[in-house]
Write an enzyme that holds these catalytic residues in place. Structure first.
Site, short mmCIF file in Angstrom:
data_model
loop_
_atom_site.label_atom_id
_atom_site.label_comp_id
_atom_site.label_asym_id
_atom_site.label_seq_id
_atom_site.Cartn_x
_atom_site.Cartn_y
_atom_site.Cartn_z
N HIS A 57 0.82 -1.21 0.00
CA HIS A 57 0.00 0.00 0.00
C HIS A 57 0.86 1.27 0.00
CE1 HIS A 57 -3.24 -2.72 0.77
NE2 HIS A 57 -2.78 -3.06 1.95
N HIS A 219 -7.18 -4.56 -1.23
CA HIS A 219 -6.58 -5.88 -1.48
C HIS A 219 -7.36 -6.59 -2.57
CE1 HIS A 219 -6.39 -4.75 2.81
NE2 HIS A 219 -5.13 -5.01 2.63
#
Lengths: 331, 331
Positions: A57, A219
């Site tokens: 991320h 995700h």
């Protein structure tokens, strides 16, 4: 899979080594626990702030460590919560007389790891509190989540609590501020492609050439629906409608507006989206006081974007405007 | 083509509108000439600095306008030089008693447009000088270039001349500094995918799932060769060997090291490349004094990266460390 990588299993430590080497004056690196921490570690004059979450991320969270931001970040592998041991050891190393705040994006695995670590650290006499971020309005409950997911809004929580800690606020006050910013923050994203975790070697999902995933998770969790690709106007309208209607944000509000790239989208397209969103909000009577365009919370090389709004008052404005320093060098 | 766009032909103005709306305190926008300029325009206390080039390389150059950087940028359409008229009109608007520096990446179309505009502006009594950037060691002569191409190294030229102009240097001195930085800067890049200009709707080139283009240009121009994808180590070694051997950079040198993403590569991979490059340079006895990791000069959503080295002396170090402000907000 075409990526810049040597051994895919070593992707995270190889990246962290690069972060440390590029920032020798700002950061220290403890490889055993994937810990990137502010040079010199904790100070007893300020609350320490730690966030972990999975890797993939970036810049969240290892590249938002520094003065006025996180004291440390101890990520897990790509899209995997850090082991409780990493969080516990990081908490011990960064323990401060003023206490430690652990920020957790609301995913089941992260929650478990951080709660276990907090319990163990408390047993050792460390003053620890947990703060959960859950800004994603797309869905309630999800593949890895009970309740709402935490996404790019965590940037604002980090910025605000980091500024408060730097100014010497005590742990309860830092928690109050973090909860307040989270309560005033809403996000939603859209994906145009999936992405490939290096060690997996295959995309976590795929979309057809004319498809998008509206409300995607960071995700690759499913969003609200899969649909034919829309125009930029249509996409911004749908994202804003979901976000604005949720808090709700209202005529007369002042907000921070973030257009966040998910990793593979060029900044030109993000600014194009920003222009549309700014005009739409103006038409609703909502004033953009502060703007953010770029990558803040990504999903590897996923093509896509998210929009985040934060409702501002004088306190939050001041915290967001406070000075800070992180790894990402513009100059 | 899946992109965040409304009318593909309006991609550039729609992006520029977003840049302007996101930075109302920093920038002004003149839509007729695609001109993004520093708030308030020129000052007669400092040399004005303008760069154009095609769009699609953002943040270069419309997002590096601001105090200590460019005074203005007037890009053409995606991967197309700005019309000479845009450059001429921008030069007139930003004319200063101290003169105007036009920075040009060395491509035939840009060179023509800027030279015509400079001639016309000179005829109007404006003191104009041109500065060419040609840092790409990959090839000599190319699809759109006689000589070497200008790529991410232009960031360092802009930063240095911007700092000098801010400090009140005269036009000859600003040109001297720009030429010196360009002479000490070398870059080379590699692509893992092509990219799609919105109005074209099709990729400018394609690579197989296991292929890379070593030495690629930022408009997809061919590089040194097309080859099977290598490991990160192999790729960094090849890029560094070409760059270091060219100036050459030598044991004892101090350098700035930039790992630049071409648009679609996540920052995690860029830091991984940075770590390798930093270790290789250390092994050669070359000291990295200043680090840059991120996107500085891109090719839309192209997946790939480039490495840039700048040989430093005290003068260049000081110029690179000077304060500056641009559109890209980290906080």
């Amino acid at each position: 899979m075409k990526k810049f990588v040597n051994d895919p299993k070593q992707f995270v430590p190889d990246m962290l080594k690069g972060v440390a080497l590029a920032n020798p004056d700002l950061l220290d690196y403890v490889p055993e626990y994937n810990l990137i921490m502010r040079k010199g570690g904790a100070s007893h004059d300020r609350v320490s702030i730690i966030q972990g979450s999975g890797s993939g991320h970036e810049p969240a969270h290892v590249m938002v460590v520094g003065p006025g931001m996180l004291t440390g970040a101890c990520p897990g592998d790509v899209f995997a919560a850090p082991p409780a041991e990493y969080v516990y050891e990081s908490t011990k190393r960064l323990a401060s007389d003023k206490g430690v705040l652990l920020i957790v994006n609301n995913y089941t695995g992260d929650k478990m790891a951080f709660e276990m670590a907090a319990e163990d650290a408390t047993d050792e006499g460390i003053n620890v509190k947990l703060l959960f971020v859950n800004d994603d309005v797309a869905v309630t409950d999800s593949l890895y989540t009970v309740g709402r997911r935490g996404v790019a809004g965590n940037f604002f929580v980090i910025k605000a609590v980091g500024a408060a800690a730097e100014a010497g606020a005590d742990l309860d006050e830092v928690v109050r501020i973090g909860e307040k910013v989270n309560a005033n923050t809403r996000s939603m994203g859209v994906a145009l492609t999936g992405c490939t975790p290096p060690a997996k070697g295959e995309p976590i999902f795929t979309l057809a050439d004319d498809e998008m995933e509206m409300g995607v998770g960071i995700h690759g969790e499913p969003g609200r629906r899969r649909d034919t690709m829309g125009t930029a106007d249509e996409i911004v309208d749908e994202l804003l409608e979901a976000i604005v209607g949720d808090l709700p944000y209202q005529q007369g509000d002042e907000v921070a507006l973030m257009v966040n790239g998910l990793g593979g989208t060029p900044i030109s397209e993000l600014y194009l989206l920003y222009g549309i969103a700014a005009e739409r909000l103006a038409a609703m009577g909502i004033t953009v006081h502060r703007s953010y365009v770029g990558e803040y919370c990504t999903a590897l090389e996923m093509t896509g974007a998210s929009i985040t709004l934060v409702k501002l008052d004088d306190e939050i404005k001041e915290l967001l405007a406070a000075p800070a320093e992180v790894a990402t060098r513009v100059f």
